[in-house]
Design a protein around this motif. Structure first.
Motif, PDB file in Angstrom:
ATOM      1  N   VAL A 195     -48.952  -8.573  23.283  1.00  0.00           N
ATOM      2  CA  VAL A 195     -49.579  -7.624  22.359  1.00  0.00           C
ATOM      3  C   VAL A 195     -48.950  -6.238  22.520  1.00  0.00           C
ATOM      4  O   VAL A 195     -48.661  -5.553  21.541  1.00  0.00           O
ATOM      5  CB  VAL A 195     -51.101  -7.573  22.586  1.00  0.00           C
ATOM      6  CG1 VAL A 195     -51.744  -6.479  21.756  1.00  0.00           C
ATOM      7  CG2 VAL A 195     -51.722  -8.912  22.283  1.00  0.00           C
ATOM      8  N   GLY A 196     -48.716  -5.817  23.767  1.00  0.00           N
ATOM      9  CA  GLY A 196     -48.079  -4.522  24.009  1.00  0.00           C
ATOM     10  C   GLY A 196     -46.674  -4.453  23.461  1.00  0.00           C
ATOM     11  O   GLY A 196     -46.266  -3.446  22.871  1.00  0.00           O
ATOM     12  N   CYS A 197     -45.898  -5.531  23.643  1.00  0.00           N
ATOM     13  CA  CYS A 197     -44.529  -5.559  23.102  1.00  0.00           C
ATOM     14  C   CYS A 197     -44.548  -5.526  21.576  1.00  0.00           C
ATOM     15  O   CYS A 197     -43.708  -4.870  20.957  1.00  0.00           O
ATOM     16  CB  CYS A 197     -43.796  -6.797  23.595  1.00  0.00           C
ATOM     17  SG  CYS A 197     -43.332  -6.720  25.321  1.00  0.00           S
ATOM     18  N   SER A 198     -45.506  -6.206  20.969  1.00  0.00           N
ATOM     19  CA  SER A 198     -45.625  -6.184  19.517  1.00  0.00           C
ATOM     20  C   SER A 198     -45.976  -4.786  19.019  1.00  0.00           C
ATOM     21  O   SER A 198     -45.434  -4.310  18.017  1.00  0.00           O
ATOM     22  CB  SER A 198     -46.690  -7.181  19.076  1.00  0.00           C
ATOM     23  OG  SER A 198     -46.935  -7.072  17.708  1.00  0.00           O
ATOM     24  N   PHE A 199     -46.888  -4.131  19.715  1.00  0.00           N
ATOM     25  CA  PHE A 199     -47.266  -2.766  19.351  1.00  0.00           C
ATOM     26  C   PHE A 199     -46.075  -1.822  19.471  1.00  0.00           C
ATOM     27  O   PHE A 199     -45.815  -1.004  18.589  1.00  0.00           O
ATOM     28  CB  PHE A 199     -48.416  -2.311  20.252  1.00  0.00           C
ATOM     29  CG  PHE A 199     -48.924  -0.943  19.924  1.00  0.00           C
ATOM     30  CD1 PHE A 199     -49.631  -0.714  18.766  1.00  0.00           C
ATOM     31  CD2 PHE A 199     -48.693   0.105  20.784  1.00  0.00           C
ATOM     32  CE1 PHE A 199     -50.101   0.544  18.465  1.00  0.00           C
ATOM     33  CE2 PHE A 199     -49.152   1.367  20.495  1.00  0.00           C
ATOM     34  CZ  PHE A 199     -49.852   1.586  19.332  1.00  0.00           C
ATOM     35  N   PHE A 200     -45.315  -1.960  20.566  1.00  0.00           N
ATOM     36  CA  PHE A 200     -44.143  -1.120  20.773  1.00  0.00           C
ATOM     37  C   PHE A 200     -43.083  -1.388  19.706  1.00  0.00           C
ATOM     38  O   PHE A 200     -42.503  -0.451  19.143  1.00  0.00           O
ATOM     39  CB  PHE A 200     -43.565  -1.365  22.165  1.00  0.00           C
ATOM     40  CG  PHE A 200     -42.348  -0.552  22.462  1.00  0.00           C
ATOM     41  CD1 PHE A 200     -42.447   0.788  22.757  1.00  0.00           C
ATOM     42  CD2 PHE A 200     -41.089  -1.137  22.436  1.00  0.00           C
ATOM     43  CE1 PHE A 200     -41.325   1.543  23.024  1.00  0.00           C
ATOM     44  CE2 PHE A 200     -39.962  -0.393  22.704  1.00  0.00           C
ATOM     45  CZ  PHE A 200     -40.080   0.952  22.994  1.00  0.00           C
ATOM     46  N   ALA A 201     -42.832  -2.657  19.405  1.00  0.00           N
ATOM     47  CA  ALA A 201     -41.808  -3.004  18.421  1.00  0.00           C
ATOM     48  C   ALA A 201     -42.186  -2.542  17.023  1.00  0.00           C
ATOM     49  O   ALA A 201     -41.313  -2.142  16.241  1.00  0.00           O
ATOM     50  CB  ALA A 201     -41.573  -4.508  18.422  1.00  0.00           C
ATOM     51  N   SER A 202     -43.472  -2.579  16.692  1.00  0.00           N
ATOM     52  CA  SER A 202     -43.871  -2.118  15.368  1.00  0.00           C
ATOM     53  C   SER A 202     -43.844  -0.596  15.259  1.00  0.00           C
ATOM     54  O   SER A 202     -43.796  -0.046  14.166  1.00  0.00           O
ATOM     55  CB  SER A 202     -45.270  -2.644  15.018  1.00  0.00           C
ATOM     56  OG  SER A 202     -46.230  -2.084  15.877  1.00  0.00           O
ATOM     57  N   ASN A 203     -43.845   0.092  16.382  1.00  0.00           N
ATOM     58  CA  ASN A 203     -43.814   1.551  16.384  1.00  0.00           C
ATOM     59  C   ASN A 203     -42.385   2.089  16.354  1.00  0.00           C
ATOM     60  O   ASN A 203     -42.160   3.218  15.927  1.00  0.00           O
ATOM     61  CB  ASN A 203     -44.547   2.076  17.628  1.00  0.00           C
ATOM     62  CG  ASN A 203     -44.701   3.568  17.603  1.00  0.00           C
ATOM     63  OD1 ASN A 203     -44.880   4.156  16.557  1.00  0.00           O
ATOM     64  ND2 ASN A 203     -44.622   4.181  18.762  1.00  0.00           N
ATOM     65  N   ILE A 204     -41.426   1.311  16.806  1.00  0.00           N
ATOM     66  CA  ILE A 204     -40.031   1.752  16.864  1.00  0.00           C
ATOM     67  C   ILE A 204     -39.314   1.287  15.603  1.00  0.00           C
ATOM     68  O   ILE A 204     -39.414   0.134  15.206  1.00  0.00           O
ATOM     69  CB  ILE A 204     -39.328   1.166  18.104  1.00  0.00           C
ATOM     70  CG1 ILE A 204     -40.015   1.641  19.375  1.00  0.00           C
ATOM     71  CG2 ILE A 204     -37.861   1.528  18.127  1.00  0.00           C
ATOM     72  CD1 ILE A 204     -39.976   3.131  19.588  1.00  0.00           C
ATOM     73  N   GLY A 205     -38.607   2.172  14.989  1.00  0.00           N
ATOM     74  CA  GLY A 205     -37.854   1.828  13.787  1.00  0.00           C
ATOM     75  C   GLY A 205     -36.560   2.619  13.740  1.00  0.00           C
ATOM     76  O   GLY A 205     -36.166   3.289  14.699  1.00  0.00           O
ATOM     77  N   SER A 206     -35.885   2.544  12.620  1.00  0.00           N
ATOM     78  CA  SER A 206     -34.620   3.257  12.480  1.00  0.00           C
ATOM     79  C   SER A 206     -34.824   4.766  12.553  1.00  0.00           C
ATOM     80  O   SER A 206     -33.933   5.489  13.015  1.00  0.00           O
ATOM     81  CB  SER A 206     -33.943   2.875  11.167  1.00  0.00           C
ATOM     82  OG  SER A 206     -34.767   3.248  10.075  1.00  0.00           O
ATOM     83  N   ASP A 207     -35.981   5.223  12.133  1.00  0.00           N
ATOM     84  CA  ASP A 207     -36.220   6.664  12.226  1.00  0.00           C
ATOM     85  C   ASP A 207     -36.316   7.108  13.676  1.00  0.00           C
ATOM     86  O   ASP A 207     -35.912   8.224  14.022  1.00  0.00           O
ATOM     87  CB  ASP A 207     -37.482   7.051  11.465  1.00  0.00           C
ATOM     88  CG  ASP A 207     -38.720   6.340  11.989  1.00  0.00           C
ATOM     89  OD1 ASP A 207     -38.582   5.250  12.547  1.00  0.00           O
ATOM     90  OD2 ASP A 207     -39.812   6.888  11.830  1.00  0.00           O
ATOM     91  N   SER A 208     -36.817   6.252  14.554  1.00  0.00           N
ATOM     92  CA  SER A 208     -36.884   6.609  15.973  1.00  0.00           C
ATOM     93  C   SER A 208     -35.504   6.611  16.607  1.00  0.00           C
ATOM     94  O   SER A 208     -35.170   7.521  17.370  1.00  0.00           O
ATOM     95  CB  SER A 208     -37.779   5.623  16.727  1.00  0.00           C
ATOM     96  OG  SER A 208     -39.079   5.665  16.227  1.00  0.00           O
ATOM     97  N   ILE A 209     -34.715   5.615  16.314  1.00  0.00           N
ATOM     98  CA  ILE A 209     -33.410   5.487  16.960  1.00  0.00           C
ATOM     99  C   ILE A 209     -32.422   6.522  16.429  1.00  0.00           C
ATOM    100  O   ILE A 209     -31.759   7.216  17.194  1.00  0.00           O
ATOM    101  CB  ILE A 209     -32.866   4.056  16.773  1.00  0.00           C
ATOM    102  CG1 ILE A 209     -33.807   3.068  17.475  1.00  0.00           C
ATOM    103  CG2 ILE A 209     -31.462   3.937  17.317  1.00  0.00           C
ATOM    104  CD1 ILE A 209     -33.529   1.630  17.167  1.00  0.00           C
ATOM    105  N   ILE A 210     -32.342   6.642  15.128  1.00  0.00           N
ATOM    106  CA  ILE A 210     -31.348   7.541  14.537  1.00  0.00           C
ATOM    107  C   ILE A 210     -31.906   8.950  14.352  1.00  0.00           C
ATOM    108  O   ILE A 210     -31.278   9.940  14.730  1.00  0.00           O
ATOM    109  CB  ILE A 210     -30.863   6.979  13.183  1.00  0.00           C
ATOM    110  CG1 ILE A 210     -30.149   5.653  13.419  1.00  0.00           C
ATOM    111  CG2 ILE A 210     -29.942   7.974  12.487  1.00  0.00           C
ATOM    112  CD1 ILE A 210     -29.818   4.905  12.174  1.00  0.00           C
ATOM    113  N   GLY A 211     -33.102   9.043  13.807  1.00  0.00           N
ATOM    114  CA  GLY A 211     -33.669  10.356  13.489  1.00  0.00           C
ATOM    115  C   GLY A 211     -33.961  11.199  14.708  1.00  0.00           C
ATOM    116  O   GLY A 211     -33.652  12.398  14.744  1.00  0.00           O
TER     117      GLY A 211
END
Length: 87
Positions: free
Chosen positions: A33-49
């Motif tokens: 559940v924690g990994c799913s929450f983390f993965a849904s919170n991280i996106g291209s805006d987090s990595i690039i932006g």
């Protein structure tokens, strides 16, 4: 891609209700559940932006992420009692 979706729709296994689909019949381990929450919170805006913001503004750009981590802990404290009541 549509073919894969059709195949999974026909072979969906034990999912017979919305609770089985969305809550995994409440049998999911806390780490998943924690990994799913983390993965849904991280996106291209987090990595690039945020990388661009860090390059442009320095350490001040990371304060946003540190603040959001505390906010997620606060949300956990609020919603965990509701989750336990549904068990």
């Amino acid at each position: 891609i549509v073919g894969i979706g059709v195949w999974f729709a026909r072979h969906r296994g034990e999912q017979s209700s919305a609770q089985d689909y969305f809550l995994a019949s409440k049998r999911t381990h806390w780490f998943v559940v924690g990994c799913s929450f983390f993965a849904s919170n991280i996106g291209s805006d987090s990595i690039i932006g945020l990388s661009g913001a860090g390059a442009g503004f320095g350490l001040a750009a990371s304060i946003f992420d540190w603040g959001s981590a505390w906010f997620f802990v606060l949300l956990g404290w609020i919603f965990i009692p509701f989750y336990h009541k549904t068990r």
